[in-house]
Design an enzyme around this catalytic site. Structure first.
Site, PDB file in Angstrom:
ATOM      1  N   ASP A  19      -2.327  -6.760 -15.780  1.00  0.00           N
ATOM      2  CA  ASP A  19      -3.269  -5.652 -16.026  1.00  0.00           C
ATOM      3  C   ASP A  19      -3.150  -5.090 -17.430  1.00  0.00           C
ATOM      4  O   ASP A  19      -4.137  -4.919 -18.130  1.00  0.00           O
ATOM      5  CB  ASP A  19      -3.027  -4.505 -15.031  1.00  0.00           C
ATOM      6  CG  ASP A  19      -3.303  -4.909 -13.592  1.00  0.00           C
ATOM      7  OD1 ASP A  19      -4.111  -5.837 -13.387  1.00  0.00           O
ATOM      8  OD2 ASP A  19      -2.717  -4.292 -12.686  1.00  0.00           O
ATOM      9  N   ARG A  99       7.450   7.914 -13.746  1.00  0.00           N
ATOM     10  CA  ARG A  99       6.171   8.077 -14.425  1.00  0.00           C
ATOM     11  C   ARG A  99       6.155   9.207 -15.457  1.00  0.00           C
ATOM     12  O   ARG A  99       5.720   8.995 -16.591  1.00  0.00           O
ATOM     13  CB  ARG A  99       5.026   8.246 -13.408  1.00  0.00           C
ATOM     14  CG  ARG A  99       4.735   6.968 -12.622  1.00  0.00           C
ATOM     15  CD  ARG A  99       4.415   5.799 -13.545  1.00  0.00           C
ATOM     16  NE  ARG A  99       4.142   4.566 -12.822  1.00  0.00           N
ATOM     17  CZ  ARG A  99       5.019   3.586 -12.675  1.00  0.00           C
ATOM     18  NH1 ARG A  99       6.249   3.693 -13.150  1.00  0.00           N
ATOM     19  NH2 ARG A  99       4.688   2.481 -12.032  1.00  0.00           N
ATOM     20  N   ASP A 128       0.018   6.412  -9.014  1.00  0.00           N
ATOM     21  CA  ASP A 128       0.541   6.427 -10.382  1.00  0.00           C
ATOM     22  C   ASP A 128      -0.447   7.002 -11.397  1.00  0.00           C
ATOM     23  O   ASP A 128      -0.060   7.692 -12.326  1.00  0.00           O
ATOM     24  CB  ASP A 128       0.983   5.017 -10.795  1.00  0.00           C
ATOM     25  CG  ASP A 128       2.256   4.600 -10.071  1.00  0.00           C
ATOM     26  OD1 ASP A 128       3.083   5.491  -9.777  1.00  0.00           O
ATOM     27  OD2 ASP A 128       2.423   3.410  -9.783  1.00  0.00           O
ATOM     28  N   SER A 178       3.092  -6.951  -5.401  1.00  0.00           N
ATOM     29  CA  SER A 178       3.037  -6.071  -6.566  1.00  0.00           C
ATOM     30  C   SER A 178       4.348  -5.285  -6.582  1.00  0.00           C
ATOM     31  O   SER A 178       4.702  -4.617  -5.606  1.00  0.00           O
ATOM     32  CB  SER A 178       1.839  -5.138  -6.439  1.00  0.00           C
ATOM     33  OG  SER A 178       2.068  -3.974  -7.204  1.00  0.00           O
TER      34      SER A 178
HETATM   35  N1  ARG Z   1       4.189   3.937  -3.141  1.00  0.00           N
HETATM   36  C1  ARG Z   1       5.091   4.191  -4.198  1.00  0.00           C
HETATM   37  C2  ARG Z   1       4.652   5.389  -4.993  1.00  0.00           C
HETATM   38  O1  ARG Z   1       3.545   5.795  -4.890  1.00  0.00           O
HETATM   39  C3  ARG Z   1       5.302   2.972  -5.071  1.00  0.00           C
HETATM   40  C4  ARG Z   1       4.172   2.635  -5.969  1.00  0.00           C
HETATM   41  C5  ARG Z   1       4.425   1.387  -6.725  1.00  0.00           C
HETATM   42  N2  ARG Z   1       3.633   1.380  -7.909  1.00  0.00           N
HETATM   43  C6  ARG Z   1       3.180   0.275  -8.490  1.00  0.00           C
HETATM   44  N3  ARG Z   1       2.463   0.423  -9.557  1.00  0.00           N
HETATM   45  N4  ARG Z   1       3.411  -0.919  -7.999  1.00  0.00           N
HETATM   46  O2  ARG Z   1       5.427   5.963  -5.693  1.00  0.00           O
END
Ligand code: ARG
Length: 401
Positions: A19, A99, A128, A178
């Site tokens: 991405d 983040r 995110d 992912s």
């Molecule tokens: N569900 C988790 C969260 O919202 C993990 C997210 C994983 N993020 C990713 N870009 N693969 O914090």
């Protein structure tokens, strides 16, 4: 919609994945902008020189690597330890915690190169994007925020196609999951995990062995805490980054730290998330246990039922910058002064037990607790106490009959 935002210098949070690699090219084409890339090291298992190479191949003007492992541990994970940070009781918040720090670093670079926009690779379906955008708005209200994946409308296959067409370095067309990992946890999503009824396949895991591959003998860890934070394991002082890596290693080798979670996402739907987080799980149980020894029952209830879950919700929901977060931490700090001592944890084939604890501030009194000797209330004292203690409930019951 949103396309009309103009930008001439864009700083992109760059993971090295498909991405964000496509995003480098897409941003420079779409806006005719110079794209700067930033990869923030929060302990993810990546080859950072390969990432840098990819950034330049995709057309980055300049790439920045920032080692933020120590800051991540000391300014973010340390708070999660003190606040027993577990979203909905199970998710140790690794991705959510990293983040705001990544955004902080991206904004720093944006200032350094005089950018007018920051960019990230999050889609419109995840948490995110919310964490990224809110933190960026708080730290740099003047900078534009561009999320190419929310705009371009390409499927994964189309992204691969786009990458090939532009000669971008790809190589993950067949990725099954992912993944987002850092020092605190490894998040695994997608593919076969999207069926919440099916057990996660063994190949989803990397940090932890399955229980049947764990050693035949249990492992014991004595974790020493000072004011709520772990400072040593088995008598050896360690700074936080190494202490966490060590616990991830020992926990993983003993099959401890696998989490299978039905999670309420911020963006309106439930998702099935799988995590590996041996250190986070061990420290959560050890720290909470020590709090149980030290805090008064009123402090304990307030912290475990109110402060801790509120804190985890804010962090999960992208509100790291919300003033309540620091207020909750301040309240906890007052209690954590006494959370000093040692906790002994036993790990065995995927299970974890706290099997011992001690503290100079422990509220436990042998004299009071011992059945065979010491203090006993008299029959009259006991009856009087029970009479008054039950009065509210018994009065209500009588009225309701
Ligand atoms: N569900 C988790 C969260 O919202 C993990 C997210 C994983 N993020 C990713 N870009 N693969 O914090």
């Amino acid at each position: 919609m949103g396309h009309e935002i103009g930008a001439s210098k864009i700083v992109l949070a760059y993971s090295g994945g498909l991405d964000t690699t496509v995003a480098i090219k897409w941003l420079s084409e779409k806006f005719g902008a110079e794209v700067y890339t930033v990869t923030v090291d929060v302990g993810q298992e990546d080859d950072f020189s390969r990432i840098e190479e990819r950034a330049y191949k995709a057309g980055a003007r300049q790439h920045f690597y920032i080692d933020a492992r120590r800051e991540f541990a000391e300014r973010y994970i340390a708070k999660a330890i003190v606040m027993n940070g577990m979203y909905e009781g199970l998710y140790p918040l690794g991705t959510a915690l990293a983040r705001p720090l990544i955004v902080e670093k991206v904004v720093e670079v944006a200032r350094r190169v005089g950018a007018d926009a920051v960019a990230h690779g999050s889609t419109s379906k995840g948490n995110d994007q919310v964490r990224f955008d809110i933190t960026a708005k708080a730290l740099a209200p003047d900078l534009k925020i561009i999320a190419p994946a929310r705009i371009w409308g390409m499927t994964r296959a189309e992204e691969v196609e786009y990458a090939k067409r532009h000669g971008l370095p790809v190589g993950e067309e067949h990725k099954k999951y992912s993944i987002d990992d850092n020092l605190w946890s490894r998040s695994i999503e997608g593919g076969p995990l999207d069926d919440p009824a099916a057990e996660p396949p063994e190949d989803a895991f990397k940090w932890t062995v399955p229980p049947d591959k764990a050693p035949a003998e249990p492992a014991y860890l004595t974790i020493e805490f000072e004011r709520g934070l772990p400072v040593a394991v088995n008598g050896e002082k360690m700074e936080l980054v190494s202490l966490i890596s060590f616990l991830n290693h020992v926990g993983g080798a003993n099959a401890v730290g696998r989490i299978d979670h039905i999670e309420n996402r911020l963006v309106g739907f439930k998702s099935r998330e799988v995590y590996e987080a041996p250190a986070a799980v061990i420290l959560y149980h050890a720290h909470r246990d020590l709090e149980k020894l030290v805090l008064t029952p009123r402090e304990l209830r307030f912290k475990h039922y109110v402060l801790d879950p509120q804190w985890a919700d804010l962090v999960y929901q992208g509100l790291w910058v919300e003033p309540l977060r620091t207020a909750l931490e301040k309240a906890a700090e007052e209690m954590e002064k006494w959370v000093t001592g040692e906790v002994k944890v036993k790990l065995y084939k995927g299970a974890l037990w706290v099997v011992g604890r001690e503290s100079p501030y422990g509220g436990y009194s042998h004299e009071l607790a011992d059945y065979s000797r010491g203090w006993y209330p008299t029959d009259e004292e006991a009856r009087g106490f029970i009479e008054i203690w039950s009065l509210h409930s018994l009065t209500a019951l009588r009225r309701r009959k």
